[in-house]
Design an enzyme around this catalytic site. Structure first.
Site, PDB file in Angstrom:
ATOM      1  N   GLU B  10       0.834  -1.213   0.000  1.00 21.77           N
ATOM      2  CA  GLU B  10       0.000   0.000   0.000  1.00 21.77           C
ATOM      3  C   GLU B  10       0.863   1.255   0.000  1.00 21.77           C
ATOM      4  O   GLU B  10       0.584   2.210  -0.723  1.00 21.77           O
ATOM      5  CB  GLU B  10      -0.916   0.008   1.230  1.00 21.77           C
ATOM      6  CG  GLU B  10      -2.025  -1.025   1.158  1.00 21.77           C
ATOM      7  CD  GLU B  10      -2.801  -1.139   2.458  1.00 21.77           C
ATOM      8  OE1 GLU B  10      -2.762  -0.192   3.272  1.00 21.77           O
ATOM      9  OE2 GLU B  10      -3.440  -2.181   2.671  1.00 21.77           O
ATOM     10  N   SER B  30     -10.708   0.717   9.478  1.00 20.13           N
ATOM     11  CA  SER B  30     -11.385   0.420  10.730  1.00 20.13           C
ATOM     12  C   SER B  30     -12.343  -0.740  10.514  1.00 20.13           C
ATOM     13  O   SER B  30     -12.974  -0.862   9.465  1.00 20.13           O
ATOM     14  CB  SER B  30     -12.141   1.653  11.217  1.00 20.13           C
ATOM     15  OG  SER B  30     -12.976   2.155  10.215  1.00 20.13           O
ATOM     16  N   ASP B  37      -8.219   0.309   0.139  1.00 18.46           N
ATOM     17  CA  ASP B  37      -6.929   0.493   0.819  1.00 18.46           C
ATOM     18  C   ASP B  37      -6.323   1.871   0.571  1.00 18.46           C
ATOM     19  O   ASP B  37      -5.767   2.487   1.473  1.00 18.46           O
ATOM     20  CB  ASP B  37      -5.930  -0.566   0.335  1.00 18.46           C
ATOM     21  CG  ASP B  37      -6.359  -1.977   0.701  1.00 18.46           C
ATOM     22  OD1 ASP B  37      -6.885  -2.158   1.816  1.00 18.46           O
ATOM     23  OD2 ASP B  37      -6.177  -2.884  -0.133  1.00 18.46           O
ATOM     24  N   GLU B  50      -7.843  -1.272  -4.337  1.00 14.84           N
ATOM     25  CA  GLU B  50      -7.725  -2.351  -3.364  1.00 14.84           C
ATOM     26  C   GLU B  50      -6.428  -3.084  -3.694  1.00 14.84           C
ATOM     27  O   GLU B  50      -6.270  -3.618  -4.793  1.00 14.84           O
ATOM     28  CB  GLU B  50      -8.939  -3.290  -3.479  1.00 14.84           C
ATOM     29  CG  GLU B  50      -9.028  -4.332  -2.401  1.00 14.84           C
ATOM     30  CD  GLU B  50      -9.429  -3.752  -1.043  1.00 14.84           C
ATOM     31  OE1 GLU B  50     -10.012  -2.636  -0.990  1.00 14.84           O
ATOM     32  OE2 GLU B  50      -9.129  -4.412  -0.039  1.00 14.84           O
TER      33      GLU B  50
END
Lengths: 131, 131
Positions: B10, B30, B37, B50
């Site tokens: 990421e 969360s 992401d 993602e």
């Protein structure tokens, strides 16, 4: 502002934005690069929020952080709002540009914020500005 | 995929998007609400990613997660791309809709991903589609 208090305010703002139909991302806030605390996306357009849960009558942002916010906003071509949660009074939303430069920080007074706060539906483009 | 490997991918994607002029947010992820992401914002428009750091020849997404991605994408009116980092071959980007529904998951094969991967400059609207 402690971490927990700040994180709780961010989650509350996320729920508020979600309830208004926006998709939402809360920032992981990785140390080496700035990004706003919460970004809402609706109708393909983004709006960013820096959360402050402060009970003082003036809000401050350090010059360095303010400049990072401006850089992020310019890169994104997206407005960044200060989302100030004041105890027992709820949320106030003001564009970054409303903060005034002082010697050591950018700042704005609570009474100005109350007067100038933008309606969240207007910010999200769900409603035109009303006069 | 371990947490660290995923988080490193990421961060690498964030740096890549930043280097192309976009503003970026990495999701805090969360537990109670889904968000992609990484979200890039450029020219006021958002694109979501993602991240998958997989070394297999097929990529899977569970039905439940896929449906949350679709919901997020529809709320945002913003495309969600699978950003698949394959070891020693770099990044491939494919729209969520390219994944095929199977009995237990949505999936796509690496060879299809290689063939169909979209150029990141095109995704970010920096460049028209080239034929």
């Amino acid at each position: 502002v402690g971490y927990r208090k700040g994180a709780n305010a961010e989650r509350e703002l996320m729920r508020l934005l979600w309830s208004k139909g926006a998709a939402v991302v809360r920032s992981a806030g990785s140390g080496n690069s700035y990004s706003p605390d919460v970004v809402a996306i609706i109708n393909g357009r983004a709006v960013a929020f820096e959360c402050k849960a402060w009970s003082k009558d003036v809000l401050f942002v350090r010059h360095e952080q303010y400049e990072k916010m401006v850089e992020w906003s310019e890169r994104a071509n997206t407005p960044v709002f200060i989302a100030w949660k004041y105890p027992r009074e709820g949320w106030f939303f003001i564009p970054l540009a409303y903060l005034e430069p002082k010697e050591k920080h950018y700042g704005i007074r609570l009474d100005d914020v109350k007067r100038l706060s933008t309606n969240l539906d207007v910010i999200l483009g769900k409603q035109g500005v009303l006069f």
